[in-house]
Enzyme design. Sequence first.
Site, mmCIF file in Angstrom:
data_model
loop_
_atom_site.group_PDB
_atom_site.id
_atom_site.type_symbol
_atom_site.label_atom_id
_atom_site.label_comp_id
_atom_site.label_asym_id
_atom_site.label_seq_id
_atom_site.Cartn_x
_atom_site.Cartn_y
_atom_site.Cartn_z
ATOM 1 N N ASP A 16 45.546 42.611 38.234
ATOM 2 C CA ASP A 16 45.843 43.973 37.761
ATOM 3 C C ASP A 16 45.302 44.236 36.362
ATOM 4 O O ASP A 16 45.861 45.043 35.615
ATOM 5 C CB ASP A 16 47.367 44.235 37.785
ATOM 6 N N GLU A 17 44.180 43.606 36.005
ATOM 7 C CA GLU A 17 43.636 43.763 34.653
ATOM 8 C C GLU A 17 42.672 44.943 34.519
ATOM 9 O O GLU A 17 42.335 45.352 33.412
ATOM 10 C CB GLU A 17 42.892 42.490 34.206
ATOM 11 N N GLY A 20 38.702 46.447 39.241
ATOM 12 C CA GLY A 20 38.095 47.494 40.049
ATOM 13 C C GLY A 20 37.367 48.516 39.197
ATOM 14 O O GLY A 20 36.243 48.932 39.509
ATOM 15 N N LEU A 21 37.997 48.923 38.110
ATOM 16 C CA LEU A 21 37.397 49.893 37.190
ATOM 17 C C LEU A 21 36.057 49.384 36.664
ATOM 18 O O LEU A 21 35.053 50.111 36.678
ATOM 19 C CB LEU A 21 38.365 50.164 36.043
ATOM 20 N N HIS A 46 42.309 46.446 44.202
ATOM 21 C CA HIS A 46 41.550 46.862 43.024
ATOM 22 C C HIS A 46 41.352 48.373 43.063
ATOM 23 O O HIS A 46 40.743 48.911 43.987
ATOM 24 C CB HIS A 46 40.195 46.147 42.988
ATOM 25 N N ARG A 151 36.227 31.138 61.821
ATOM 26 C CA ARG A 151 35.436 31.707 60.741
ATOM 27 C C ARG A 151 34.670 32.915 61.262
ATOM 28 O O ARG A 151 34.586 33.149 62.475
ATOM 29 C CB ARG A 151 34.506 30.652 60.147
ATOM 30 N N GLN A 232 42.508 38.539 41.960
ATOM 31 C CA GLN A 232 43.612 37.964 41.194
ATOM 32 C C GLN A 232 43.130 37.682 39.756
ATOM 33 O O GLN A 232 42.290 38.398 39.245
ATOM 34 C CB GLN A 232 44.183 36.715 41.869
ATOM 35 N N ASP A 350 44.562 53.334 26.376
ATOM 36 C CA ASP A 350 45.133 54.682 26.334
ATOM 37 C C ASP A 350 46.649 54.662 26.470
ATOM 38 O O ASP A 350 47.316 55.653 26.138
ATOM 39 C CB ASP A 350 44.526 55.535 27.448
#
Length: 406
Positions: A16-17, A20-21, A46, A151, A232, A350
């Site tokens: 969650d850092e 994705g952004l 993400h 697989r 993660q 922000d």
Amino acid sequence: MATRQAQAVIGAGYGDEGKGLLTDRLACGTADAVVVRSNGGAQAGHTVATPDGRRHVFHHFGSGALAGAPTHLSAFFVAHPMFFQGERQALKALGAELAVSADPRAIVTTPFDMMINQALELSRGTGRHGSCGLGFGEAIERCLRPDHAIRTGDLSKPHLAGCLWCIWTDWVPQRLRGLGLDRLPDDIMRHVDIETVIGRFLRDCEAYLDHVTLRPDSRLGETGQVIFEGAQGLLLDQDYGAFPHVTRSNTGLRNMVSIAREAGIDSIDAHYVTRCYVTRHGAGPLAHEAAGLAGIDMVDPTNAPNAWQGTLRLAPLDLAVLRSAIAHDLQAAASSAVAVAPDLSVTCLDQASCGFALLDGGGPTSVDPQDAGRRIAGGANLPLFGESWGAGRTHFRPVGELARAG
């Protein structure tokens, strides 16, 4: 021969850092990018928000899809055909790039892995490990047994149905006994008809193959700009995090370097990412945890409270912990033939106001958000790559823009 260079996005915390952004921002600036999922599976979440108002939480696709980048699922990714088609339809409605390729070695999650995962987590009561309940770790455990491994390259083989029945009759009871469980709980089994479950999963696998091209990681050398997207964070790495509250994968450079060697990629620009504070979703230790943080007004619509992972937890950022985690990850890749150039991006600025606190192995220090990015990067012994002052790619300010603004 020309040097081949890749980008990498790596979470430096518990997830969650803002991976994705940053992945979306990198893909948007590169015409021929491909986003490579280098670990994890559909349990990742993400978030990308575009300037025109589109928003998606990515699970099975790379976070560059809204920027037009195709996805490659590496040999270290754990595929989940049951969830793939739903996400594909959601992304199609958003006008995203839907092209996906996958290494044939990528492990496939079955419904039985989810059943075992959920039964085990429920049996732990208040001692849960923080699992999402999607069967990620159980799929990896099952595939340690060649006779029960499935697989991506196996999905088109005629014996797939027989393999699934064998997993149900042989592997599931064996695994449950090994975990100290007598059987799957009634809460799971009362809604399950195994023949129906297997039939539906086979259809999911057919649909998956209709939209995923098999392509080994080694052929990434034939593509344009490779952007590795980690899932993660370093503090959940199976070899570094606080066991057993970890993910069953390597969350940093280790997998990326391995893929790069196969693909003939010579160097990686490794962009570590951290919030200006720390979050953790799920069980496990969180140093300096607090119900709220002075100077931080957290806004996070993605990580809503849920039955499996509870409520998002908070703590001030400790630069000593950040520095140690990144140093360990860089050391793990130091012996490879792939050159690594690391830097750091800081997100959620922000949400910070003057006087919010940072730690560095000791007491808190009050920080101005305008100076926090440089302070945090310096504390991690890394150059600053950029700062995020909002939820979308237009809110990310690379160092060059920061210098001009200053």
